[in-house]
Structure formats: structure tokens, C-alpha cells
Scaffold this motif. Structure first.
Motif, PDB file in Angstrom:
ATOM      1  N   ASP A 205       0.842  -1.196   0.000  1.00  0.00           N
ATOM      2  CA  ASP A 205       0.000   0.000   0.000  1.00  0.00           C
ATOM      3  C   ASP A 205       0.881   1.251   0.000  1.00  0.00           C
ATOM      4  O   ASP A 205       1.625   1.502   0.948  1.00  0.00           O
ATOM      5  CB  ASP A 205      -0.884  -0.037   1.257  1.00  0.00           C
ATOM      6  N   PHE A 206       0.781   2.050  -1.089  1.00  0.00           N
ATOM      7  CA  PHE A 206       1.537   3.297  -1.178  1.00  0.00           C
ATOM      8  C   PHE A 206       0.601   4.506  -1.215  1.00  0.00           C
ATOM      9  O   PHE A 206       0.866   5.479  -1.931  1.00  0.00           O
ATOM     10  CB  PHE A 206       2.430   3.291  -2.427  1.00  0.00           C
ATOM     11  N   THR A 207      -0.494   4.453  -0.471  1.00  0.00           N
ATOM     12  CA  THR A 207      -1.419   5.588  -0.427  1.00  0.00           C
ATOM     13  C   THR A 207      -0.883   6.673   0.496  1.00  0.00           C
ATOM     14  O   THR A 207      -0.066   6.414   1.393  1.00  0.00           O
ATOM     15  CB  THR A 207      -2.812   5.147   0.035  1.00  0.00           C
ATOM     16  N   ALA A 208      -1.363   7.895   0.295  1.00  0.00           N
ATOM     17  CA  ALA A 208      -0.834   9.067   1.013  1.00  0.00           C
ATOM     18  C   ALA A 208      -1.053   8.996   2.521  1.00  0.00           C
ATOM     19  O   ALA A 208      -0.327   9.622   3.286  1.00  0.00           O
ATOM     20  CB  ALA A 208      -1.472  10.338   0.448  1.00  0.00           C
ATOM     21  N   SER A 209      -2.051   8.214   2.948  1.00  0.00           N
ATOM     22  CA  SER A 209      -2.324   8.116   4.386  1.00  0.00           C
ATOM     23  C   SER A 209      -1.167   7.491   5.156  1.00  0.00           C
ATOM     24  O   SER A 209      -1.110   7.578   6.390  1.00  0.00           O
ATOM     25  CB  SER A 209      -3.602   7.307   4.629  1.00  0.00           C
ATOM     26  N   ASN A 210      -0.229   6.871   4.454  1.00  0.00           N
ATOM     27  CA  ASN A 210       0.955   6.310   5.107  1.00  0.00           C
ATOM     28  C   ASN A 210       1.905   7.395   5.597  1.00  0.00           C
ATOM     29  O   ASN A 210       2.733   7.134   6.473  1.00  0.00           O
ATOM     30  CB  ASN A 210       1.722   5.407   4.136  1.00  0.00           C
ATOM     31  N   GLY A 211       1.800   8.589   5.021  1.00  0.00           N
ATOM     32  CA  GLY A 211       2.705   9.672   5.386  1.00  0.00           C
ATOM     33  C   GLY A 211       3.940   9.705   4.507  1.00  0.00           C
ATOM     34  O   GLY A 211       4.297   8.714   3.860  1.00  0.00           O
ATOM     35  N   ASP A 212       4.599  10.858   4.472  1.00  0.00           N
ATOM     36  CA  ASP A 212       5.793  11.055   3.656  1.00  0.00           C
ATOM     37  C   ASP A 212       6.898  10.108   4.118  1.00  0.00           C
ATOM     38  O   ASP A 212       7.313  10.138   5.280  1.00  0.00           O
ATOM     39  CB  ASP A 212       6.272  12.508   3.796  1.00  0.00           C
ATOM     40  N   PRO A 213       7.395   9.243   3.205  1.00  0.00           N
ATOM     41  CA  PRO A 213       8.433   8.279   3.591  1.00  0.00           C
ATOM     42  C   PRO A 213       9.684   8.921   4.192  1.00  0.00           C
ATOM     43  O   PRO A 213      10.447   8.260   4.904  1.00  0.00           O
ATOM     44  CB  PRO A 213       8.767   7.576   2.277  1.00  0.00           C
ATOM     45  N   LYS A 214       9.904  10.212   3.938  1.00  0.00           N
ATOM     46  CA  LYS A 214      11.078  10.893   4.486  1.00  0.00           C
ATOM     47  C   LYS A 214      10.880  11.280   5.952  1.00  0.00           C
ATOM     48  O   LYS A 214      11.854  11.591   6.651  1.00  0.00           O
ATOM     49  CB  LYS A 214      11.382  12.151   3.653  1.00  0.00           C
ATOM     50  N   SER A 215       9.623  11.286   6.386  1.00  0.00           N
ATOM     51  CA  SER A 215       9.321  11.690   7.762  1.00  0.00           C
ATOM     52  C   SER A 215       9.346  10.491   8.704  1.00  0.00           C
ATOM     53  O   SER A 215       8.800   9.426   8.371  1.00  0.00           O
ATOM     54  CB  SER A 215       7.940  12.347   7.825  1.00  0.00           C
ATOM     55  N   PRO A 216       9.950  10.627   9.890  1.00  0.00           N
ATOM     56  CA  PRO A 216       9.968   9.523  10.861  1.00  0.00           C
ATOM     57  C   PRO A 216       8.581   9.081  11.309  1.00  0.00           C
ATOM     58  O   PRO A 216       8.429   7.990  11.854  1.00  0.00           O
ATOM     59  CB  PRO A 216      10.765  10.109  12.043  1.00  0.00           C
ATOM     60  N   ASP A 217       7.561   9.919  11.073  1.00  0.00           N
ATOM     61  CA  ASP A 217       6.185   9.559  11.441  1.00  0.00           C
ATOM     62  C   ASP A 217       5.522   8.671  10.405  1.00  0.00           C
ATOM     63  O   ASP A 217       4.439   8.132  10.641  1.00  0.00           O
ATOM     64  CB  ASP A 217       5.336  10.831  11.628  1.00  0.00           C
ATOM     65  N   SER A 218       6.131   8.516   9.239  1.00  0.00           N
ATOM     66  CA  SER A 218       5.534   7.746   8.157  1.00  0.00           C
ATOM     67  C   SER A 218       5.686   6.249   8.396  1.00  0.00           C
ATOM     68  O   SER A 218       6.705   5.781   8.926  1.00  0.00           O
ATOM     69  CB  SER A 218       6.192   8.118   6.832  1.00  0.00           C
ATOM     70  N   LEU A 219       4.674   5.510   7.981  1.00  0.00           N
ATOM     71  CA  LEU A 219       4.757   4.045   8.068  1.00  0.00           C
ATOM     72  C   LEU A 219       5.761   3.486   7.068  1.00  0.00           C
ATOM     73  O   LEU A 219       6.231   2.359   7.215  1.00  0.00           O
ATOM     74  CB  LEU A 219       3.375   3.427   7.827  1.00  0.00           C
ATOM     75  N   HIS A 220       6.089   4.287   6.045  1.00  0.00           N
ATOM     76  CA  HIS A 220       7.080   3.858   5.061  1.00  0.00           C
ATOM     77  C   HIS A 220       8.488   4.373   5.391  1.00  0.00           C
ATOM     78  O   HIS A 220       9.432   4.113   4.646  1.00  0.00           O
ATOM     79  CB  HIS A 220       6.699   4.335   3.650  1.00  0.00           C
ATOM     80  N   TYR A 221       8.626   5.078   6.494  1.00  0.00           N
ATOM     81  CA  TYR A 221       9.951   5.565   6.899  1.00  0.00           C
ATOM     82  C   TYR A 221      10.817   4.382   7.311  1.00  0.00           C
ATOM     83  O   TYR A 221      10.407   3.533   8.101  1.00  0.00           O
ATOM     84  CB  TYR A 221       9.815   6.538   8.069  1.00  0.00           C
ATOM     85  N   ILE A 222      11.999   4.301   6.737  1.00  0.00           N
ATOM     86  CA  ILE A 222      12.919   3.221   7.074  1.00  0.00           C
ATOM     87  C   ILE A 222      13.839   3.707   8.184  1.00  0.00           C
ATOM     88  O   ILE A 222      14.605   4.662   8.004  1.00  0.00           O
ATOM     89  CB  ILE A 222      13.730   2.772   5.845  1.00  0.00           C
ATOM     90  N   SER A 223      13.742   3.075   9.332  1.00  0.00           N
ATOM     91  CA  SER A 223      14.493   3.478  10.517  1.00  0.00           C
ATOM     92  C   SER A 223      15.990   3.269  10.306  1.00  0.00           C
ATOM     93  O   SER A 223      16.403   2.579   9.368  1.00  0.00           O
ATOM     94  CB  SER A 223      14.015   2.690  11.734  1.00  0.00           C
ATOM     95  N   PRO A 224      16.832   3.856  11.182  1.00  0.00           N
ATOM     96  CA  PRO A 224      18.287   3.677  11.044  1.00  0.00           C
ATOM     97  C   PRO A 224      18.732   2.213  11.010  1.00  0.00           C
ATOM     98  O   PRO A 224      19.756   1.896  10.415  1.00  0.00           O
ATOM     99  CB  PRO A 224      18.835   4.395  12.283  1.00  0.00           C
ATOM    100  N   ASP A 225      17.944   1.325  11.642  1.00  0.00           N
ATOM    101  CA  ASP A 225      18.311  -0.100  11.598  1.00  0.00           C
ATOM    102  C   ASP A 225      17.779  -0.803  10.351  1.00  0.00           C
ATOM    103  O   ASP A 225      17.880  -2.031  10.218  1.00  0.00           O
ATOM    104  CB  ASP A 225      17.836  -0.833  12.857  1.00  0.00           C
TER     105      ASP A 225
END
Length: 443
Positions: A205-225
Motif C-alpha cells: 500500500d503506497f497511499t498518502a495516508s501512510n505519510g511522507d516516507p522521508k518523515s519519521p512519522d511515516s509508516l514507510h519511513y525506514i528506521s536507522p536499523d
């Protein structure tokens, strides 16, 4: 946790073992260990010792519980036994191999080169492992057919109490058996070990409700690990299913995003941007494609499931032309919220319920997933808008938040627990036996 699906016996043979004895050949024994976590291995079973043999075929079979929904890591170690001690620390190590039980049961013949250390071969030594399901009883409906119409098979129906009380009591009737049919109940392992391939597809799912992937609040944000909930779900489910697909090529799609070069919203685009060849090499290939595509698309909407379900269903329908239990399809959909095309998705699922296919939905984030629970069908048979019922229950939904603090394997155990039953029920409904029929041994 799901109950044990089955128990299997593993037969082991080796070829060209190292010779560690002076003046004679090695006296090999094979020990089976299972990953106990934390880098520890626990012994499950061991074979007998065979004297003076470089090509042993061990008689004793190694027994292990089998769970489809787990990655069961095994280690086979071969030792030259020179004393009567149970402890193997004083014995020469002739080589070993690490694998999963899924790899063994899904292979007709599982042969690997023995290694002394990881990457260092143990001479020309090899190990071959074959699996057989242990069946306490094979459910058989037996009706005896008389070869001659004049010789009907008859049984007296005797009532014990009446026989005791009545002096001239003969029987309470006669049972005559006129026809004969033997029906075998096949298990999940019968189909898998018979050659059935399980095809795995991922929908993200790549819908906008996931949040901006660049933001730590996004479900698509990839953490440092290097992890997020989408990647955790792909790894958890995919690491189990991959052992049942020979070529390890898995199609992966996204939906709900604007994609280049036209920047039109798509609900069925390949993660590798190759529409004619959406296959990724292994689970790592899916993960790599996901990471690479994130900065190249624009998250948008709405959340439509039916295009991807129908896409996989077309392949499942095509496999029916073989008329055999050769292929089964598992679709993993990972989503963050409410579904937009609920009516179309209901119809797509009802249609897919007639095909060799199961659907797993993992909900990430904190959204309300009532629609997903409705699609699951656990509280009643799912029906299309027109009232057509699903032929069988093929959807399993779980919210990822229930597994945030659980071991990674907990998610796969929950979402995959129903797959063996779904696969068996489908082939039973079709009346299709395994590709290679299991041997029925005399009791």
C-alpha cells in the motif's frame, strides 16, 4: 500458537565421507540439531553408528515435529565415533550442513555438500536427506464390493443385551454391503512432498495516508536499523513461504501511488518498474525493490485491493488448466487503512475462493481495520454484493500492532496457520490427489 501439523521422519545417507581413522575407515553417525535461539542448537535425534563406512545409509530415521508456519532451522552433523561416550566433543567432525525443514520437505531429494566450517568443504562429502510424514492412522472409508452377485458381503447386527436376555435371539437385522470404495484423506505434506509449488506474491500500500516516507512519522519511513512495519511483514511471511517455491522468483506490486513517467495513479504497478517481468529474486529481492522505489513515486490514493487480487487470480485460474495439484498461490497484502473498493474486493475474493489461492492481509499502523475483519470471514461466510457466498474461507487478516513487541516469527505463525487447511480443502474439493502419490505402507 497453532497445533503441530505433523511429524516427519528424515532418512539420511552420505557419500565420500572424510577418512579420519588410521588403518580403517571412519565409523560415522549423524546427529540432528534444531535452532534453539540465541545462537544455541538443541539435539533432537541421532542415527546409529556404522562401522568402517564412507558411504553410510543410516537405518534409524530422525524424527522432528513439522510446522508450516515456522522457519525451522536444522543442522545435520556427521561424526566419526571412536568411543562409547554419548558426548560428541571427543569425536572427529566429518562435516555438516544447515538448512530448514521446509527446504527438506519441499524437495524430492535434498542433497548438499558437507562443510567443515561455513564455506569450507569437507572433501567431496555429501549428505542426502529425504522426508516422510508419520501417520498414526490413514483415514479410509472402506466398502467391500462382492466379486460375485451371488456372494454378497453380509454382517449380522447384534445387540449384546438382547442376546443375553432372549434365548432364541439371532440378530437385530442384516447389513449387506453392495459397493466398495477406498477414499484417502491427503494431508498438506502429501501435497507439498508430492511436488505442489507455493507461489508467493506481495502487494504494498503506497497511499498518502501512510505519510511522507522521508518523515519519521511515516509508516514507510525506514528506521536507522533498516526496518519498518512493511519490511517486517514481508520478511516474516516471505521467509517461511520461500522454501516452497523452487525458482525463488516472487512478483511484487504496489498500489495507490502516482508512478513515473506519466504520474498517473496506479493500483497494480511492479515494484521493480518492469511490468512484463515483475519478479524479484528471493525475499531480499522484494526488499531491495521496495527500498529503491520509495523515493521514485508519489504516495496518493485511494486504497483499492481488487486489481491486485484479480491479477493473482488470473494466474491461479490459468494453473487450473493443468488439472493437477501443481500450484497454489499466496497473496500477501500489506496496508495502512480502510479499503476504498470494498464491493469490488468482496467480489474478487468470492471469485478467488474457487481457485487455488489464499490471501493474507496485514494491517500496519493504528487505523480502524473493521473492513479487513469483515473480509476475513471468521464471523460468517463472506458474500459478494449480489449475495454470492465464497466457496471457502481464503482470507486471513491480522493487525501488525499485535506483534510489535513479539518475536518476528510470531506474525508468520498467526497469518500462515490456516494455509495448510485452505490448500488441502481446495484440492479435496477438486478431487485432485498429490502429483506423486504417497506410499501406503502396511500397518
Amino acid at each position: 500458537m497453532a497445533a503441530c501439523v505433523s511429524r516427519v521422519e528424515l532418512s539420511v545417507s552420505c557419500r565420500s565421507l572424510l577418512d579420519r581413522d588410521l588403518g580403517s575407515r571412519s565409523d560415522p553417525l549423524c546427529v540432528l540439531l534444531q535452532d534453539a535461539g540465541g545462537g544455541r542448537w538443541a539435539e533432537l535425534d541421532r542415527t546409529e553408528k556404522i562401522k568402517n563406512c564412507q558411504d553410510p545409509e543410516f537405518c534409524k530415521k530422525l524424527v522432528v515435529d513439522y510446522y508450516f508456519e515456522k522457519v525451522q532451522k536444522l543442522k545435520f552433523g556427521v561424526y566419526d565415533i571412536d568411543n562409547k561416550s554419548f558426548d560428541l566433543n571427543d569425536d572427529d567432525y566429518l562435516g555438516g550442513v544447515e538448512c530448514t525443514l521446509g527446504q527438506v520437505v519441499s524437495s524430492s531429494v535434498f542433497t548438499r555438500a558437507l562443510e567443515l566450517k561455513q564455506g569450507k568443504p569437507a572433501g567431496k562429502g555429501t549428505i542426502t536427506i529425504s522426508a516422510e510424514e508419520i501417520k498414526d492412522t490413514r483415514v479410509v472409508y472402506l466398502e467391500i464390493e462382492a466379486q460375485n452377485l451371488d456372494k454378497k458381503v453380509e454382517y449380522e447386527c447384534i445387540h449384546p443385551e438382547k442376546k443375553q436376555k432372549k434365548k432364541h435371539y439371532k440378530n437385530s437385522g442384516i447389513i449387506r454391503i453392495k459397493s466398495c470404495k477406498i477414499e484417502t484423506e491427503y494431508s498438506f505434506l502429501d501435497y507439498v512432498m508430492g511436488g505442489c509449488q507455493i507461489n508467493f506474491t506481495v502487494g504494498v500500500d503506497f497511499t498518502a495516508s501512510n505519510g511522507d516516507p522521508k518523515s519519521p512519522d511515516s509508516l514507510h519511513y525506514i528506521s536507522p536499523d533498516g526496518i519498518n512495519e512493511y519490511l517486517s511483514a514481508i520478511w516474516s511471511v516471505g521467509s517461511v513461504v520461500q522454501d516452497y517455491d523452487t525458482d525463488k522468483l516472487f512478483p511484487a506490486f504496489g498500489f495507490g501511488a502516482q508512478v513515473p513517467p506519466s504520474w498517473q495513479v496506479s493500483h497494480e504497478f511492479a515494484l521493480n518498474f518492469n511490468a512484463s517481468n515483475p519478479y524479484c529474486q528471493g525475499i531480499q529481492g522484494i526488499v531491495d525493490a521496495y527500498r529503491q522505489i520509495l523515493p521514485q513515486i508519489q504516495l496518493y490514493g485511494p486504497t483499492n485491493f481488487s486489481p491486485i487480487i484479480n491479477h493473482v487470480a488470473r494466474f491461479a485460474a490459468h494453473s487450473l488448466q493443468q488439472g493437477t495439484a501443481a500450484q497454489y498461490f499466496i497473496l500477501l497484502i500489506i496496508t495502512d487503512g480502510e479499503i476504498t473498493d470494498l464491493d469490488q474486493t468482496r467480489q474478487a475474493i468470492v471469485n478467488a475462493s474457487k481457485l487455488p489461492m489464499s490471501i493474507i492481509i496485514v494491517g500496519v499502523g493504528e487505523a480502524d481495520f473493521k473492513a479487513m475483519e469483515f473480509l476475513d470471514g471468521d464471523n460468517g461466510v463472506l458474500k459478494s454484493v449480489t449475495g454470492e457466498p465464497a466457496a471457502r474461507d481464503i482470507v486471513q487478516f491480522v493487525p501488525f500492532r499485535q506483534f510489535k513487541n513479539a518475536p518476528q516469527e510470531a506474525l508468520s505463525q498467526m497469518v500462515l496457520a490456516e494455509v495448510p487447511k485452505q490448500l488441502v480443502s481446495y484440492y479435496k474439493w477438486q478431487g485432485w490427489p498429490p502429483l506423486k502419490l504417497p506410499e501406503i505402507k502396511a500397518m
